[in-house]
Design a protein around this motif. Structure first.
Motif, PDB file in Angstrom:
ATOM      1  N   HIS A 129      26.656  46.102  26.155  1.00 34.54           N
ATOM      2  CA  HIS A 129      27.075  46.397  27.522  1.00 34.54           C
ATOM      3  C   HIS A 129      27.379  47.885  27.600  1.00 34.54           C
ATOM      4  CE1 HIS A 129      29.506  46.498  31.223  1.00 34.54           C
ATOM      5  NE2 HIS A 129      28.792  45.450  31.570  1.00 34.54           N
ATOM      6  N   PRO A 130      26.574  48.654  28.336  1.00 36.20           N
ATOM      7  CA  PRO A 130      26.746  50.109  28.345  1.00 36.20           C
ATOM      8  C   PRO A 130      27.931  50.554  29.185  1.00 36.20           C
ATOM      9  CG  PRO A 130      25.012  49.488  29.868  1.00 36.20           C
ATOM     10  CD  PRO A 130      25.457  48.219  29.189  1.00 36.20           C
ATOM     11  N   CYS A 131      28.463  51.691  28.844  1.00 42.47           N
ATOM     12  CA  CYS A 131      29.420  52.454  29.653  1.00 42.47           C
ATOM     13  C   CYS A 131      30.841  51.906  29.694  1.00 42.47           C
ATOM     14  CB  CYS A 131      28.915  52.619  31.090  1.00 42.47           C
ATOM     15  SG  CYS A 131      27.309  53.436  31.189  1.00 42.47           S
ATOM     16  N   GLN A 132      31.034  50.628  29.548  1.00 34.90           N
ATOM     17  CA  GLN A 132      32.395  50.094  29.578  1.00 34.90           C
ATOM     18  C   GLN A 132      32.482  48.848  28.711  1.00 34.90           C
ATOM     19  OE1 GLN A 132      32.801  49.266  33.824  1.00 34.90           O
ATOM     20  NE2 GLN A 132      32.643  47.089  33.461  1.00 34.90           N
ATOM     21  N   ASP A 133      33.698  48.568  28.241  1.00 39.50           N
ATOM     22  CA  ASP A 133      33.920  47.426  27.356  1.00 39.50           C
ATOM     23  C   ASP A 133      34.204  46.171  28.176  1.00 39.50           C
ATOM     24  OD1 ASP A 133      33.772  49.194  25.171  1.00 39.50           O
ATOM     25  OD2 ASP A 133      35.880  49.721  25.426  1.00 39.50           O
ATOM     26  N   ILE A 134      33.693  45.042  27.696  1.00 40.53           N
ATOM     27  CA  ILE A 134      33.907  43.766  28.376  1.00 40.53           C
ATOM     28  C   ILE A 134      34.282  42.702  27.341  1.00 40.53           C
ATOM     29  CG2 ILE A 134      32.296  44.301  30.240  1.00 40.53           C
ATOM     30  CD1 ILE A 134      30.266  42.459  28.841  1.00 40.53           C
ATOM     31  N   PRO A 135      34.935  41.610  27.758  1.00 41.00           N
ATOM     32  CA  PRO A 135      35.306  40.547  26.820  1.00 41.00           C
ATOM     33  C   PRO A 135      34.352  39.354  26.828  1.00 41.00           C
ATOM     34  CG  PRO A 135      36.604  40.335  28.806  1.00 41.00           C
ATOM     35  CD  PRO A 135      35.690  41.515  29.020  1.00 41.00           C
ATOM     36  N   GLN A 136      33.388  39.322  27.767  1.00 43.48           N
ATOM     37  CA  GLN A 136      32.553  38.134  27.904  1.00 43.48           C
ATOM     38  C   GLN A 136      31.579  37.966  26.735  1.00 43.48           C
ATOM     39  OE1 GLN A 136      32.936  40.382  30.273  1.00 43.48           O
ATOM     40  NE2 GLN A 136      33.627  39.405  32.156  1.00 43.48           N
ATOM     41  N   LEU A 137      31.513  36.751  26.215  1.00 41.17           N
ATOM     42  CA  LEU A 137      30.549  36.378  25.182  1.00 41.17           C
ATOM     43  C   LEU A 137      30.187  34.911  25.366  1.00 41.17           C
ATOM     44  CD1 LEU A 137      31.759  38.077  21.871  1.00 41.17           C
ATOM     45  CD2 LEU A 137      29.557  38.376  22.970  1.00 41.17           C
ATOM     46  N   GLY A 153      37.947  44.644  24.316  1.00 36.50           N
ATOM     47  CA  GLY A 153      36.633  44.026  24.387  1.00 36.50           C
ATOM     48  C   GLY A 153      35.641  44.779  23.521  1.00 36.50           C
ATOM     49  N   TYR A 154      34.387  44.755  23.922  1.00 39.20           N
ATOM     50  CA  TYR A 154      33.340  45.371  23.108  1.00 39.20           C
ATOM     51  C   TYR A 154      32.303  46.021  24.010  1.00 39.20           C
ATOM     52  CZ  TYR A 154      30.106  41.723  24.571  1.00 39.20           C
ATOM     53  OH  TYR A 154      29.304  40.917  25.331  1.00 39.20           O
ATOM     54  N   GLU A 189      30.735  39.836  15.010  1.00 32.89           N
ATOM     55  CA  GLU A 189      31.204  41.089  14.428  1.00 32.89           C
ATOM     56  C   GLU A 189      31.153  42.183  15.494  1.00 32.89           C
ATOM     57  OE1 GLU A 189      30.054  44.291  10.873  1.00 32.89           O
ATOM     58  OE2 GLU A 189      28.762  42.570  11.320  1.00 32.89           O
ATOM     59  N   LYS A 190      32.293  42.805  15.742  1.00 30.71           N
ATOM     60  CA  LYS A 190      32.328  43.902  16.713  1.00 30.71           C
ATOM     61  C   LYS A 190      31.719  45.147  16.082  1.00 30.71           C
ATOM     62  CE  LYS A 190      35.944  44.383  19.330  1.00 30.71           C
ATOM     63  NZ  LYS A 190      37.287  44.725  19.878  1.00 30.71           N
ATOM     64  N   LEU A 191      30.715  45.707  16.734  1.00 28.64           N
ATOM     65  CA  LEU A 191      30.042  46.899  16.234  1.00 28.64           C
ATOM     66  C   LEU A 191      30.552  48.175  16.887  1.00 28.64           C
ATOM     67  CD1 LEU A 191      26.358  45.605  16.024  1.00 28.64           C
ATOM     68  CD2 LEU A 191      28.100  45.665  14.232  1.00 28.64           C
ATOM     69  N   GLY A 192      31.352  48.034  17.939  1.00 29.56           N
ATOM     70  CA  GLY A 192      31.925  49.236  18.524  1.00 29.56           C
ATOM     71  C   GLY A 192      32.280  49.078  19.983  1.00 29.56           C
ATOM     72  N   THR A 193      33.197  49.909  20.427  1.00 31.54           N
ATOM     73  CA  THR A 193      33.549  50.025  21.840  1.00 31.54           C
ATOM     74  C   THR A 193      32.943  51.335  22.367  1.00 31.54           C
ATOM     75  OG1 THR A 193      35.618  51.208  21.406  1.00 31.54           O
ATOM     76  CG2 THR A 193      35.694  48.792  21.393  1.00 31.54           C
ATOM     77  N   ASP A 233      32.916  32.854  21.226  1.00 32.02           N
ATOM     78  CA  ASP A 233      33.556  33.654  20.178  1.00 32.02           C
ATOM     79  C   ASP A 233      34.913  33.028  19.897  1.00 32.02           C
ATOM     80  OD1 ASP A 233      34.389  35.519  18.399  1.00 32.02           O
ATOM     81  OD2 ASP A 233      34.496  37.188  19.801  1.00 32.02           O
ATOM     82  N   ASP A 234      34.891  31.981  19.058  1.00 31.58           N
ATOM     83  CA  ASP A 234      36.114  31.220  18.813  1.00 31.58           C
ATOM     84  C   ASP A 234      37.211  32.070  18.181  1.00 31.58           C
ATOM     85  OD1 ASP A 234      34.812  29.024  19.842  1.00 31.58           O
ATOM     86  OD2 ASP A 234      34.100  28.345  17.876  1.00 31.58           O
ATOM     87  N   ASN A 235      36.830  33.007  17.327  1.00 29.63           N
ATOM     88  CA  ASN A 235      37.824  33.835  16.646  1.00 29.63           C
ATOM     89  C   ASN A 235      38.204  35.083  17.439  1.00 29.63           C
ATOM     90  OD1 ASN A 235      37.858  32.112  14.393  1.00 29.63           O
ATOM     91  ND2 ASN A 235      36.065  33.126  13.521  1.00 29.63           N
ATOM     92  N   LYS A 236      37.603  35.260  18.613  1.00 29.37           N
ATOM     93  CA  LYS A 236      37.917  36.400  19.488  1.00 29.37           C
ATOM     94  C   LYS A 236      37.765  37.741  18.768  1.00 29.37           C
ATOM     95  CE  LYS A 236      39.092  33.479  22.688  1.00 29.37           C
ATOM     96  NZ  LYS A 236      38.251  33.244  23.875  1.00 29.37           N
ATOM     97  N   VAL A 237      36.746  37.838  17.928  1.00 30.99           N
ATOM     98  CA  VAL A 237      36.547  39.083  17.175  1.00 30.99           C
ATOM     99  C   VAL A 237      36.070  40.195  18.094  1.00 30.99           C
ATOM    100  CG1 VAL A 237      35.245  40.192  15.314  1.00 30.99           C
ATOM    101  CG2 VAL A 237      36.084  37.855  15.034  1.00 30.99           C
ATOM    102  N   CYS A 238      35.033  39.924  18.877  1.00 26.97           N
ATOM    103  CA  CYS A 238      34.471  40.948  19.747  1.00 26.97           C
ATOM    104  C   CYS A 238      35.254  41.103  21.046  1.00 26.97           C
ATOM    105  CB  CYS A 238      33.008  40.635  20.070  1.00 26.97           C
ATOM    106  SG  CYS A 238      31.893  40.836  18.663  1.00 26.97           S
TER     107      CYS A 238
END
Length: 261
Positions: free
Chosen positions: A71-79, A92-93, A106-110, A82-87
């Motif tokens: 998701h470009p330009c801004q972080d979001i929580p939607q997936l 968000g991510y 696995e979160k790769l970055g914000t 994601d049971d473990n809420k990693v991303c």
């Protein structure tokens, strides 16, 4: 469309539409997580992708079946899940990966972990660095009305030995455009420039006239010298006037004035 056939189709669109994988020459200086600028006044601006992306863009590695969510330009929580809420934890991510073998996210970055970088062939990439994991998204100009995200296949990745991943983003928003800050100076900047030019012209012409035609020397060459000497006192009186609620301050009459007599 996350298979080699889809990649070939995107490349076909790239060539058929006159798109180019080459950007303007030189480094692209980052302005924010969505924009960078070249020295010639052009740059990359992917902010408009937000209007086209409801939740996120996704791509699947056809070898490992890993999924990437971008998701470009801004972080979001939607997936999707994601049971473990990693991303989705924290802010968000901006880039997330689903590891198909481990069945984990696995979160790769914000957006704060992303930076624009210029490759050896002057190809622009949006690079995410989080801990020791580096993920590069190559920005490929595609003169089409849609954007496509794919996973680059190389030997290290096919063998499962590559730690870093490269994605391809084919998009019309990856094409160089004129950056607004360069082509259109701000109103405040224009007014400041005009003020400085006017002040310089006023003092220069006024000093020349008083020196050459009125015979003034030294500090007397300054035009309207009496006004500039009185200016600090005028400013002080104006401040007092405002502090008194725009009322004239009552003072004792000057002993030498008519009222005192």
């Amino acid at each position: 469309m996350n298979n080699p056939v889809a990649v070939a189709f995107a490349i076909f669109l790239l060539l058929a539409s006159g798109g180019s994988v080459e950007a303007s020459a030189g480094q692209c200086r980052q302005l924010d997580p969505c924009r960078c600028e070249f020295e010639n006044g052009q740059g990359i601006d992917i902010r408009q992708m937000l209007l086209k992306v409801d939740n996120y863009m996704s791509a699947m590695d056809p070898i490992t079946q890993d999924k990437y969510f971008f998701h470009p330009c801004q972080d979001i929580p939607q997936l999707p899940s994601d049971d473990n809420k990693v991303c989705s934890s924290g802010v968000g991510y901006s880039l997330c990966r689903y590891n198909n073998a481990a069945k984990t996210y696995e979160k790769l970055g914000t957006t704060h972990d992303a930076s624009f970088q210029t490759g050896d062939n002057e190809q622009q990439s949006l690079v995410y660095k989080l801990n020791s994991v580096v993920t590069s998204i190559q920005l490929l100009c595609l003169k089409h009305d849609q954007s496509y995200l794919y996973v680059k296949q190389d030997e290290a990745q096919k063998l499962g030995t590559g730690k870093n991943t490269t994605l391809f983003l084919f998009s019309p928003y990856a094409c160089p455009v004129t950056i607004e800050e360069i082509s259109k100076p701000s109103t405040g900047g224009v007014l400041l420039i005009l003020f400085l030019i006017g002040t310089f012209t006023y003092f220069t012409i006024g000093s020349i006239v008083r020196f050459m035609y009125l015979g003034a020397r030294g500090i007397e060459v300054i035009p309207n010298l009496d006004f500039w000497k009185d200016l600090p006192g005028l400013v002080r009186d104006g401040v007092r006037f405002l502090q008194n609620g725009c009322r004239v301050e009552r003072r004792a009459p000057d002993p030498d004035s008519y009222d005192a007599i």
